[in-house]
Design a protein around this motif. Structure first.
Motif, short mmCIF file in Angstrom:
data_model
loop_
_atom_site.label_atom_id
_atom_site.label_comp_id
_atom_site.label_asym_id
_atom_site.label_seq_id
_atom_site.Cartn_x
_atom_site.Cartn_y
_atom_site.Cartn_z
N ASP A 188 -16.87 3.93 -29.34
CA ASP A 188 -17.84 2.98 -28.77
C ASP A 188 -17.16 1.79 -28.10
O ASP A 188 -17.57 1.35 -27.03
CB ASP A 188 -18.81 2.48 -29.85
N GLY A 189 -16.11 1.28 -28.73
CA GLY A 189 -15.38 0.14 -28.16
C GLY A 189 -14.77 0.48 -26.82
O GLY A 189 -14.87 -0.30 -25.86
N ASP A 190 -14.15 1.67 -26.73
CA ASP A 190 -13.56 2.12 -25.46
C ASP A 190 -14.64 2.26 -24.40
O ASP A 190 -14.48 1.83 -23.26
CB ASP A 190 -12.84 3.47 -25.64
N ARG A 191 -15.76 2.86 -24.79
CA ARG A 191 -16.84 3.10 -23.83
C ARG A 191 -17.42 1.77 -23.31
O ARG A 191 -17.70 1.63 -22.12
CB ARG A 191 -17.95 3.95 -24.46
N GLU A 192 -17.57 0.80 -24.22
CA GLU A 192 -18.07 -0.52 -23.82
C GLU A 192 -17.12 -1.18 -22.82
O GLU A 192 -17.55 -1.77 -21.82
CB GLU A 192 -18.25 -1.43 -25.04
N GLN A 193 -15.82 -1.10 -23.11
CA GLN A 193 -14.84 -1.72 -22.21
C GLN A 193 -14.78 -1.00 -20.86
O GLN A 193 -14.65 -1.64 -19.82
CB GLN A 193 -13.46 -1.74 -22.86
#
Length: 197
Positions: free
Chosen positions: A86-91
């Protein structure tokens, strides 16, 4: 663990264009979007295919006499971004980083240049930096990305595309990653041997 992934966007950056036509034709038929630089982009467009420019993604031109083209967070983020994180996708969304699902690279011919008796300056210019980095990034993120590390693997990918369409499973991607680290290892060994002479 047959995690299937669809290939939607391919980054193509190759020295040798021979043998690429059939692969591009099949990828295009499968609706895969192309992204490229310089001579490879010109070659893809000469075959009648649309091809996005890496510099339109990065907003930087090719600089330093072509030494820096793909080395940019938007390119490497697109390859290294973990699709299930999720963090990668948000960034990726925040920084407008496109997902890159397939990387096709064919490195500068370092060993051929050494064998030709070229000058040290010419040999050093044939040490590939962007290409080897793309190979390592694609191989590291084989969970999500297909890495084709040399023209020797064009046919291998074409066989998979002909059998399955633009989809690969985790075993396919791991096999390409294994080959990719083999290419990377061989290339660095050759460079090391030349420097050690």
């Amino acid at each position: 663990m047959a995690e299937t992934k669809k290939i939607k966007t391919a980054l193509i950056s190759v020295f040798h264009k021979d043998g690429l036509e059939e692969l591009l034709k099949k990828l295009n038929e499968e609706g895969v979007k192309f992204l490229s630089t310089g001579g490879t982009q010109t070659f893809i467009e000469s075959l009648g295919y649309e091809c996005g420019k890496v510099e339109d993604v990065t907003t930087y031109p090719s600089i330093l006499g072509g030494r820096v083209k793909t080395l940019h967070p938007k390119v490497f983020g697109g390859i290294l971004g973990r699709r299930d994180n999720d963090g990668d996708r948000e960034q990726m969304a925040k920084y407008e980083i496109p997902e890159i699902d397939l990387v096709i690279v064919d490195l500068y011919p370092f060993e051929d240049t050494v064998a030709s008796g070229a000058s040290d300056a010419d040999i050093i210019e044939k040490i590939d930096i962007g290409g080897i980095s793309l190979i390592r990034a694609g191989a590291k993120n084989f969970k999500d990305v297909v890495i084709v590390p040399s023209k020797a693997e064009y046919g291998v990918l074409l066989d998979i595309l002909n059998k399955k369409g633009a989809e690969t499973d985790i075993e396919d991607r791991r096999m390409f990653a294994t080959r990719a680290f083999g290419v990377s290892s061989h290339y660095d060994t050759a460079i090391h041997a030349w420097f050690s002479k």
